[in-house]
Design an enzyme around this catalytic site. Structure first.
Site, PDB file in Angstrom:
ATOM      1  N   ARG A  32       0.816  -1.219   0.000  1.00 22.59           N
ATOM      2  CA  ARG A  32       0.000   0.000   0.000  1.00 22.59           C
ATOM      3  C   ARG A  32       0.845   1.263   0.000  1.00 22.59           C
ATOM      4  O   ARG A  32       0.476   2.272  -0.593  1.00 22.59           O
ATOM      5  CB  ARG A  32      -0.995  -0.011   1.152  1.00 22.59           C
ATOM      6  CG  ARG A  32      -0.363   0.004   2.508  1.00 22.59           C
ATOM      7  CD  ARG A  32      -1.399  -0.281   3.600  1.00 22.59           C
ATOM      8  NE  ARG A  32      -0.788  -0.112   4.905  1.00 22.59           N
ATOM      9  CZ  ARG A  32      -1.157   0.810   5.771  1.00 22.59           C
ATOM     10  NH1 ARG A  32      -2.130   1.638   5.493  1.00 22.59           N
ATOM     11  NH2 ARG A  32      -0.549   0.898   6.929  1.00 22.59           N
ATOM     12  N   SER A  40      -5.358   4.546   4.843  1.00 25.92           N
ATOM     13  CA  SER A  40      -5.057   3.122   4.735  1.00 25.92           C
ATOM     14  C   SER A  40      -4.554   2.734   3.343  1.00 25.92           C
ATOM     15  O   SER A  40      -3.602   1.975   3.207  1.00 25.92           O
ATOM     16  CB  SER A  40      -6.310   2.308   5.075  1.00 25.92           C
ATOM     17  OG  SER A  40      -6.036   0.939   4.996  1.00 25.92           O
ATOM     18  N   GLU A  53     -18.605   2.565  -2.190  1.00 26.75           N
ATOM     19  CA  GLU A  53     -17.720   1.961  -3.183  1.00 26.75           C
ATOM     20  C   GLU A  53     -18.395   1.752  -4.535  1.00 26.75           C
ATOM     21  O   GLU A  53     -17.790   1.962  -5.579  1.00 26.75           O
ATOM     22  CB  GLU A  53     -17.150   0.637  -2.664  1.00 26.75           C
ATOM     23  CG  GLU A  53     -16.076   0.802  -1.611  1.00 26.75           C
ATOM     24  CD  GLU A  53     -16.613   0.984  -0.195  1.00 26.75           C
ATOM     25  OE1 GLU A  53     -17.834   1.194  -0.032  1.00 26.75           O
ATOM     26  OE2 GLU A  53     -15.809   0.915   0.750  1.00 26.75           O
TER      27      GLU A  53
END
Length: 78
Positions: free
Chosen positions: A6, A33, A54
């Site tokens: 990430r 995140s 989403e």
């Protein structure tokens, strides 16, 4: 030891954004995140915070792609 995936993702988005002005990043309220906060800081006008939606974020990304942008939609996965 290498970087977390990430972290590399967030850094790479910024590098891509520096050379490609049609790149936009969408995030589902997880920018810390997913590390897309780095892109948001560097290119605030090309960052879309879709919130906890989403499905809508993917629809936004689709519309952006159809109009010539290169969207990266980021969220977490199981």
């Amino acid at each position: 030891m290498g970087k977390a995936t990430r972290v590399a993702f967030g850094e790479t988005l910024v590098r891509i954004g520096e050379t490609h002005d049609r790149v936009v990043v969408l995030d589902a309220d997880l920018s810390c995140s997913t590390q897309t906060a780095k892109f948001a800081e560097a290119f605030p006008s090309r960052f879309i915070q879709a919130g906890i939606a989403e499905g809508n974020m993917v629809g936004l990304a689709t519309g952006l792609a159809l109009t010539g942008f290169v969207p990266f939609a980021a969220s977490s996965a199981c």
